[in-house]
Design an enzyme around this catalytic site. Structure first.
Site, PDB file in Angstrom:
ATOM      1  N   GLY A 110      36.173  51.534  33.619  1.00  0.00           N
ATOM      2  CA  GLY A 110      36.516  50.759  32.663  1.00  0.00           C
ATOM      3  C   GLY A 110      35.954  51.509  31.667  1.00  0.00           C
ATOM      4  O   GLY A 110      35.848  51.227  30.277  1.00  0.00           O
ATOM      5  N   GLU A 127      33.680  54.212  44.358  1.00  0.00           N
ATOM      6  CA  GLU A 127      33.921  53.748  42.526  1.00  0.00           C
ATOM      7  C   GLU A 127      32.480  54.069  41.802  1.00  0.00           C
ATOM      8  O   GLU A 127      31.776  52.634  41.511  1.00  0.00           O
ATOM      9  CB  GLU A 127      34.594  52.362  42.325  1.00  0.00           C
ATOM     10  CG  GLU A 127      35.214  52.404  42.884  1.00  0.00           C
ATOM     11  CD  GLU A 127      36.418  50.872  42.363  1.00  0.00           C
ATOM     12  OE1 GLU A 127      37.379  51.818  41.308  1.00  0.00           O
ATOM     13  OE2 GLU A 127      35.974  50.139  41.515  1.00  0.00           O
ATOM     14  N   HIS A 140      33.403  44.782  44.784  1.00  0.00           N
ATOM     15  CA  HIS A 140      33.629  45.750  43.723  1.00  0.00           C
ATOM     16  C   HIS A 140      32.355  45.225  42.628  1.00  0.00           C
ATOM     17  O   HIS A 140      32.002  44.546  43.013  1.00  0.00           O
ATOM     18  CB  HIS A 140      35.280  45.218  42.882  1.00  0.00           C
ATOM     19  CG  HIS A 140      35.864  45.890  41.505  1.00  0.00           C
ATOM     20  ND1 HIS A 140      34.566  45.450  40.288  1.00  0.00           N
ATOM     21  CD2 HIS A 140      36.423  46.197  41.703  1.00  0.00           C
ATOM     22  CE1 HIS A 140      34.974  47.146  39.440  1.00  0.00           C
ATOM     23  NE2 HIS A 140      36.364  46.743  40.240  1.00  0.00           N
ATOM     24  N   LYS A 171      42.304  42.966  37.907  1.00  0.00           N
ATOM     25  CA  LYS A 171      40.981  41.832  37.482  1.00  0.00           C
ATOM     26  C   LYS A 171      41.041  40.356  37.042  1.00  0.00           C
ATOM     27  O   LYS A 171      41.934  40.111  36.977  1.00  0.00           O
ATOM     28  CB  LYS A 171      40.066  42.799  36.766  1.00  0.00           C
ATOM     29  CG  LYS A 171      40.218  44.498  36.844  1.00  0.00           C
ATOM     30  CD  LYS A 171      39.233  45.293  35.899  1.00  0.00           C
ATOM     31  CE  LYS A 171      38.913  46.360  36.819  1.00  0.00           C
ATOM     32  NZ  LYS A 171      37.579  47.534  36.495  1.00  0.00           N
ATOM     33  N   SER A 212      38.259  54.948  36.187  1.00  0.00           N
ATOM     34  CA  SER A 212      38.973  55.187  34.628  1.00  0.00           C
ATOM     35  C   SER A 212      40.030  56.268  35.214  1.00  0.00           C
ATOM     36  O   SER A 212      40.323  57.753  35.029  1.00  0.00           O
ATOM     37  CB  SER A 212      38.577  56.121  34.038  1.00  0.00           C
ATOM     38  OG  SER A 212      37.210  55.395  32.962  1.00  0.00           O
ATOM     39  N   ASN A 254      44.268  46.637  40.645  1.00  0.00           N
ATOM     40  CA  ASN A 254      43.296  46.108  40.056  1.00  0.00           C
ATOM     41  C   ASN A 254      43.459  45.344  39.070  1.00  0.00           C
ATOM     42  O   ASN A 254      42.783  45.858  37.837  1.00  0.00           O
ATOM     43  CB  ASN A 254      41.807  46.350  40.837  1.00  0.00           C
ATOM     44  CG  ASN A 254      40.518  45.181  40.583  1.00  0.00           C
ATOM     45  OD1 ASN A 254      40.830  44.319  40.416  1.00  0.00           O
ATOM     46  ND2 ASN A 254      39.719  45.754  40.028  1.00  0.00           N
ATOM     47  N   GLY A 267      42.442  49.922  34.770  1.00  0.00           N
ATOM     48  CA  GLY A 267      42.729  49.049  33.093  1.00  0.00           C
ATOM     49  C   GLY A 267      44.668  50.068  33.402  1.00  0.00           C
ATOM     50  O   GLY A 267      45.574  49.975  32.669  1.00  0.00           O
ATOM     51  N   GLU A 327      32.836  44.767  39.770  1.00  0.00           N
ATOM     52  CA  GLU A 327      31.540  43.910  38.446  1.00  0.00           C
ATOM     53  C   GLU A 327      31.571  42.327  39.655  1.00  0.00           C
ATOM     54  O   GLU A 327      30.400  42.006  39.310  1.00  0.00           O
ATOM     55  CB  GLU A 327      33.513  43.702  37.593  1.00  0.00           C
ATOM     56  CG  GLU A 327      33.250  44.477  36.552  1.00  0.00           C
ATOM     57  CD  GLU A 327      35.047  44.967  36.626  1.00  0.00           C
ATOM     58  OE1 GLU A 327      35.803  44.121  37.154  1.00  0.00           O
ATOM     59  OE2 GLU A 327      34.957  45.899  36.321  1.00  0.00           O
TER      60      GLU A 327
END
Ligand code: PGA
Length: 259
Positions: free
Chosen positions: A176, A170, A99, A15, A215, A13, A237, A101
């Protein structure tokens, strides 16, 4: 759990990162690092703008393409939204839905998530449905209840055999932050999710693939993808650099051989 013939999946992902040029450069560098022979599915989810060119570049590579969101209506006057058929045309087979976010920063509701999930399934996409609790919810002992409620809300009215569904556990506090969940806790939540899926969907629930996200790095991925209860990982990330994503895929392949 035994008898499930499952290919592990690593979904990247990205983002709101990478230009078209950067996405194409990534594809070329990653292709040089990835044999494609290890039996692990790899899905890259770039921003909308890079979907089509990246899809063109990935043709014949064995790598799969996913979007990070979609809109629930089929088409029409919905300024700024992107429809499922457009994602398909751009080459996407997968789409991330719900998601955290989007839920927490952009106010996406359970009802929105349900409509998006249903549209994705209707249009032949593989939705990666994200569920997970916040830190206060975990500390309050509510993690299981929150995740099960998110699943129930998302799957309400779902077609009886959602063979294409994937669920990513998640925990919001792990995304993150560099603070990944303990594999034992992730395993417990995967079992909770599986039980809820089977109660909602019957036998089809056993076919749904369950991933961990939050993470994930090359160093910790095997702790998740090496267990039979976990069918893969959703990586943010650590998926932005080709060497890092390739290492995550390789460790997952090796963990699969070891079990
Ligand atoms: P992270 O993100 O790997 O950067 O924690 C995971 C995700 O948001 O899917």
């Amino acid at each position: 759990m035994s008898g499930r013939a499952v290919r592990k999946i690593i979904a990247a992902n990205w983002k709101m990162n990478k230009t078209v040029a950067e996405a194409l450069a990534f594809a070329d560098e990653f292709a040089a690092l990835w044999s494609g022979q290890g039996g692990v599915e790899v899905v890259i989810c770039p921003p909308f703008t890079a979907l089509y060119p990246l899809g063109q570049r990935l043709q014949g590579s064995g790598l799969l393409l996913g979007a990070q969101d979609l809109f629930w209506e089929e088409r029409g006057a919905f300024t700024g939204e992107v429809a499922a058929f457009m994602l398909r045309e751009a080459g996407a087979s997968h789409v991330i839905v719900g998601h955290s976010e989007r839920r927490h920063l952009l106010g996406e509701s359970d009802a929105d998530v349900r409509r998006k999930l249903q549209r994705a399934l209707q249009e032949g996409l593989y939705p990666i449905l994200c569920v997970g609790e916040t830190l206060p919810q975990r500390e309050g002992g509510e993690a299981e209840a929150v995740v099960c409620a998110q699943l129930r809300a998302a799957l309400q009215g779902c077609p009886p055999s959602p063979a294409r569904l994937l669920v990513a556990y998640e925990p919001v506090w792990a995304i993150g932050t560099g603070r990944n969940a303990e594999p034992a806790d992730a395993r417990h939540m995967a079992l909770v999710i599986r039980r809820e899926l089977e109660s909602l969907l019957g036998r089809a629930g056993a076919e749904v693939r369950v991933l961990y996200g939050g993470s994930v790095t090359p160093d910790n991925v095997a702790g998740y993808t090496g267990m039979v209860e976990m069918d893969g990982a959703l990586v943010g990330g650590a998926s932005l650099r080709p060497e890092s994503l390739a290492a995550i895929v390789r460790r997952t392949e090796e963990a699969g051989h070891a079990t």
